[in-house]
Motif scaffolding. Structure first.
Motif, PDB file in Angstrom:
ATOM      1  N   GLU A   1       0.832  -1.199   0.000  1.00  0.00           N
ATOM      2  CA  GLU A   1       0.000   0.000   0.000  1.00  0.00           C
ATOM      3  C   GLU A   1       0.869   1.253   0.000  1.00  0.00           C
ATOM      4  OE1 GLU A   1      -3.338   2.184   2.834  1.00  0.00           O
ATOM      5  OE2 GLU A   1      -2.786   0.110   3.224  1.00  0.00           O
ATOM      6  N   ASN A   2       1.955   1.231   0.741  1.00  0.00           N
ATOM      7  CA  ASN A   2       2.870   2.367   0.783  1.00  0.00           C
ATOM      8  C   ASN A   2       3.491   2.613  -0.587  1.00  0.00           C
ATOM      9  OD1 ASN A   2       4.359   4.453   1.952  1.00  0.00           O
ATOM     10  ND2 ASN A   2       6.082   3.103   2.351  1.00  0.00           N
ATOM     11  N   ALA A   3       3.902   1.547  -1.278  1.00  0.00           N
ATOM     12  CA  ALA A   3       4.491   1.694  -2.609  1.00  0.00           C
ATOM     13  C   ALA A   3       3.471   2.286  -3.587  1.00  0.00           C
ATOM     14  CB  ALA A   3       4.995   0.350  -3.108  1.00  0.00           C
ATOM     15  N   ALA A   4       2.225   1.828  -3.503  1.00  0.00           N
ATOM     16  CA  ALA A   4       1.180   2.360  -4.385  1.00  0.00           C
ATOM     17  C   ALA A   4       0.919   3.839  -4.095  1.00  0.00           C
ATOM     18  CB  ALA A   4      -0.106   1.554  -4.224  1.00  0.00           C
ATOM     19  N   LEU A   5       0.903   4.197  -2.821  1.00  0.00           N
ATOM     20  CA  LEU A   5       0.681   5.598  -2.467  1.00  0.00           C
ATOM     21  C   LEU A   5       1.840   6.485  -2.910  1.00  0.00           C
ATOM     22  CD1 LEU A   5      -0.913   5.217   1.068  1.00  0.00           C
ATOM     23  CD2 LEU A   5      -2.039   5.996  -1.029  1.00  0.00           C
ATOM     24  N   MET A   6       3.060   5.972  -2.836  1.00  0.00           N
ATOM     25  CA  MET A   6       4.220   6.743  -3.297  1.00  0.00           C
ATOM     26  C   MET A   6       4.139   6.989  -4.803  1.00  0.00           C
ATOM     27  SD  MET A   6       5.957   7.498  -0.642  1.00  0.00           S
ATOM     28  CE  MET A   6       7.588   7.913  -1.146  1.00  0.00           C
TER      29      MET A   6
ATOM     30  N   ARG B   1       2.282  14.966  -8.017  1.00  0.00           N
ATOM     31  CA  ARG B   1       3.310  16.015  -8.084  1.00  0.00           C
ATOM     32  C   ARG B   1       3.569  16.444  -9.525  1.00  0.00           C
ATOM     33  NH1 ARG B   1       7.474  13.392  -3.775  1.00  0.00           N
ATOM     34  NH2 ARG B   1       6.439  14.166  -1.905  1.00  0.00           N
ATOM     35  N   GLU B   2       3.605  15.482 -10.443  1.00  0.00           N
ATOM     36  CA  GLU B   2       3.807  15.818 -11.854  1.00  0.00           C
ATOM     37  C   GLU B   2       2.646  16.650 -12.383  1.00  0.00           C
ATOM     38  OE1 GLU B   2       4.455  12.192 -14.004  1.00  0.00           O
ATOM     39  OE2 GLU B   2       6.306  11.747 -12.912  1.00  0.00           O
ATOM     40  N   ARG B   3       1.428  16.257 -12.032  1.00  0.00           N
ATOM     41  CA  ARG B   3       0.262  17.014 -12.482  1.00  0.00           C
ATOM     42  C   ARG B   3       0.254  18.418 -11.888  1.00  0.00           C
ATOM     43  NH1 ARG B   3      -5.064  13.573 -11.924  1.00  0.00           N
ATOM     44  NH2 ARG B   3      -5.813  15.129 -13.385  1.00  0.00           N
ATOM     45  N   LEU B   4       0.619  18.534 -10.631  1.00  0.00           N
ATOM     46  CA  LEU B   4       0.670  19.834  -9.991  1.00  0.00           C
ATOM     47  C   LEU B   4       1.720  20.728 -10.651  1.00  0.00           C
ATOM     48  CD1 LEU B   4      -0.267  21.743  -7.766  1.00  0.00           C
ATOM     49  CD2 LEU B   4       1.454  20.706  -6.277  1.00  0.00           C
TER      50      LEU B   4
END
Length: 95
Positions: free
Chosen positions: A57-62, A69-72
């Protein structure tokens, strides 16, 4: 009474007495069972599965966070760009 029988009765009484001391030492002043230690290093299959699930789950959230971040960064660049490229980039994003 033979000596062996007396010895066995004494041994049994001593064992029961030690057990009672052990039980009473584990109880609090009000007779409540003492709390277990805060952290007991016990390996269990369920904990291992939970650890692996949380790691996935942590890897998916990262990964999701990097996409955000790219979209922002793209939106920030579009928001501050006052040139004529703005309309072209918006159209490129729609396609």
């Amino acid at each position: 009474m033979p000596a062996e029988v007396g010895f066995l009765i004494g041994l049994l009484a001593g064992a029961v007495g030690m057990w009672l001391l052990h039980v009473s030492a584990r109880r609090g002043a009000a007779g409540e069972p003492a709390e277990a230690p805060a952290e007991t290093p016990v390996f269990s299959f369920e904990r291992e599965l939970e650890t692996r699930r949380l790691a996935a789950e942590n890897a998916a959230l990262m990964t999701q966070m990097e996409d955000v971040r790219e979209r922002l960064a793209t939106l920030e660049r579009l928001a501050i760009d006052r040139s004529s490229r703005l309309a072209d980039e918006i159209e490129a994003l729609r396609a």
